[in-house]
Design a protein around this motif. Structure first.
Motif, PDB file in Angstrom:
ATOM      1  N   SER A 174       0.855  -1.191   0.000  1.00 33.47           N
ATOM      2  CA  SER A 174       0.000   0.000   0.000  1.00 33.47           C
ATOM      3  C   SER A 174       0.888   1.237   0.000  1.00 33.47           C
ATOM      4  CB  SER A 174      -0.914   0.030   1.232  1.00 33.47           C
ATOM      5  OG  SER A 174      -1.922  -0.941   1.143  1.00 33.47           O
ATOM      6  N   ASP A 199      -1.792  -0.754  -4.005  1.00 30.38           N
ATOM      7  CA  ASP A 199      -2.965   0.038  -3.637  1.00 30.38           C
ATOM      8  C   ASP A 199      -2.483   1.418  -3.208  1.00 30.38           C
ATOM      9  OD1 ASP A 199      -4.721  -2.272  -3.893  1.00 30.38           O
ATOM     10  OD2 ASP A 199      -3.727  -2.985  -2.074  1.00 30.38           O
ATOM     11  N   TYR A 201      -3.227   5.332  -1.848  1.00 30.59           N
ATOM     12  CA  TYR A 201      -4.084   6.318  -1.198  1.00 30.59           C
ATOM     13  C   TYR A 201      -3.479   7.688  -1.474  1.00 30.59           C
ATOM     14  CZ  TYR A 201      -6.232   2.428   1.295  1.00 30.59           C
ATOM     15  OH  TYR A 201      -6.888   1.275   1.602  1.00 30.59           O
ATOM     16  N   MET A 212      -6.548   3.549   6.768  1.00 24.68           N
ATOM     17  CA  MET A 212      -7.407   2.891   5.776  1.00 24.68           C
ATOM     18  C   MET A 212      -6.743   1.638   5.221  1.00 24.68           C
ATOM     19  SD  MET A 212      -9.346   5.973   3.692  1.00 24.68           S
ATOM     20  CE  MET A 212      -7.926   7.039   3.416  1.00 24.68           C
ATOM     21  N   ALA A 213      -5.444   1.705   4.960  1.00 26.66           N
ATOM     22  CA  ALA A 213      -4.749   0.531   4.426  1.00 26.66           C
ATOM     23  C   ALA A 213      -4.780  -0.617   5.425  1.00 26.66           C
ATOM     24  CB  ALA A 213      -3.308   0.903   4.085  1.00 26.66           C
ATOM     25  N   ARG A 215      -6.946  -1.113   7.731  1.00 28.13           N
ATOM     26  CA  ARG A 215      -8.325  -1.561   7.939  1.00 28.13           C
ATOM     27  C   ARG A 215      -8.827  -2.423   6.790  1.00 28.13           C
ATOM     28  NH1 ARG A 215     -10.641   3.283   8.103  1.00 28.13           N
ATOM     29  NH2 ARG A 215      -9.888   3.594  10.222  1.00 28.13           N
ATOM     30  N   CYS A 216      -8.364  -2.126   5.556  1.00 30.59           N
ATOM     31  CA  CYS A 216      -9.032  -2.713   4.387  1.00 30.59           C
ATOM     32  C   CYS A 216      -8.151  -3.541   3.456  1.00 30.59           C
ATOM     33  CB  CYS A 216      -9.675  -1.600   3.555  1.00 30.59           C
ATOM     34  SG  CYS A 216     -10.790  -0.535   4.481  1.00 30.59           S
ATOM     35  N   MET A 217      -6.851  -3.259   3.390  1.00 30.07           N
ATOM     36  CA  MET A 217      -6.040  -3.828   2.319  1.00 30.07           C
ATOM     37  C   MET A 217      -5.055  -4.911   2.748  1.00 30.07           C
ATOM     38  SD  MET A 217      -7.112  -2.653  -0.431  1.00 30.07           S
ATOM     39  CE  MET A 217      -8.176  -1.356  -1.050  1.00 30.07           C
ATOM     40  N   ASN A 218      -4.871  -5.100   4.038  1.00 24.25           N
ATOM     41  CA  ASN A 218      -3.995  -6.157   4.550  1.00 24.25           C
ATOM     42  C   ASN A 218      -2.607  -6.131   3.913  1.00 24.25           C
ATOM     43  OD1 ASN A 218      -3.353  -8.382   6.152  1.00 24.25           O
ATOM     44  ND2 ASN A 218      -3.944  -9.844   4.546  1.00 24.25           N
TER      45      ASN A 218
END
Length: 294
Positions: A174, A199, A201, A212-213, A215-218
């Motif tokens: 990320s 990914d 941001y 956010m990473a 929380r959502c992208m592992n």
């Protein structure tokens, strides 16, 4: 088309038209376009300032820039919506599409810049570089790493090269691109960014992006360009607690500086970084000259 010409599309015709006449062989060497009140247009080429008129004979560039011309450039670059860039302008710059950073100087008050006296248009290009042998080895067994160096030393280029290399394999990465310079992933920006399997941001604070990473992208690795603002250390500490590896760049030209600057010392205290690689400088961008255990 070189990014030099792409950036010119955001300028008023009075400047865009003569600057577009630059020979295509010179364009890739232009790193910055500097606009200053009462002075001629300057280029930064290979780290050195030079008059733009030297490369544009007969192009009818303004002899000097007046306050109205500078203000018009500023508003045009902001797309006539200064309020949209308020947060960045508080730090003396804003970033336009494609990742080009516009430095701003002038008279600043509580409501923003009341007068603009200098603009520095830093041309973002999708540049990567060969990785030094030590960084090739680092790819195989990654750990927390800081890339440190002064402005223009190639930190962003080297960071981008590392992201590209990691994403050739199966590593989940990320990227927190707060200023939109590292990956320039907005629609219509640098197209090569879209080919890298990571990914991104963009245009959010590092604290928001990291949260956010996580929380959502592992992700296994989180990459940040230019850590060192208030709140960065706390966000990095959250990632460390989640087992994430951090790869980041900081403005610092000596190991001593890492511990003398309070916000960088806070970053080190998180335990996120095992090593720092110090870069040479403008003369040899992207060249690692010293490794330091942290």
């Amino acid at each position: 088309m070189d990014e030099y010409y792409r950036l010119l599309q955001s300028l008023p015709p009075a400047l865009r038209t003569p600057l577009e006449k630059l020979d295509i062989h010179y364009a890739p060497y232009v790193q910055e376009i500097r606009l200053r009140l009462g002075q001629p247009v300057l280029f930064t080429m290979q780290g050195r300032l030079c008059p733009a008129a030297k490369f544009l004979p007969g192009a009818r560039l303004p002899t000097v820039l007046d306050a109205e011309a500078l203000r018009d450039c500023f508003l045009q670059l902001c797309r006539r919506s200064v309020y949209a860039y308020e947060d960045e302008l508080k730090r003396g710059y804003f970033t336009v599409q494609g990742g080009c950073r516009i430095g701003v100087a002038g008279c600043r008050g509580p409501g923003g810049f009341s007068a603009v006296t200098s603009l520095n248009l830093r041309i973002a290009r999708w540049l990567t570089c060969p990785l030094p042998s030590e960084l090739e080895a680092y790819i195989a067994t990654p750990a927390g790493l800081l890339l440190a160096g002064p402005p223009g030393s190639g930190k962003t280029t080297l960071l981008r090269s590392l992201v590209q290399k990691f994403c050739e394999g199966e590593t989940i990465v990320s990227v927190i691109d707060e200023r939109g310079e590292l990956m320039a992933c907005e629609s219509g920006s640098l197209p090569r960014a879209a080919r890298i399997r990571c990914d991104v941001y963009a245009r959010c604070t590092k604290a928001e992006g990291i949260a956010m990473a996580l929380r959502c992208m592992n992700p296994r690795i989180i990459v940040c360009d230019e850590l060192g603002t208030p709140g960065d250390a706390e966000a990095v500490a959250q990632g460390v607690a989640s087992g994430v590896i951090f790869l980041a760049a900081v403005h610092c030209d000596s190991p001593e500086g890492l511990r003398k600057k309070p916000q960088l010392a806070q970053l080190l205290a998180t335990g996120a970084f095992e090593k720092a690689a110090f870069l040479s400088g403008r003369a040899k961008p992207g060249t690692v000259v010293r490794w330091v255990a942290l």
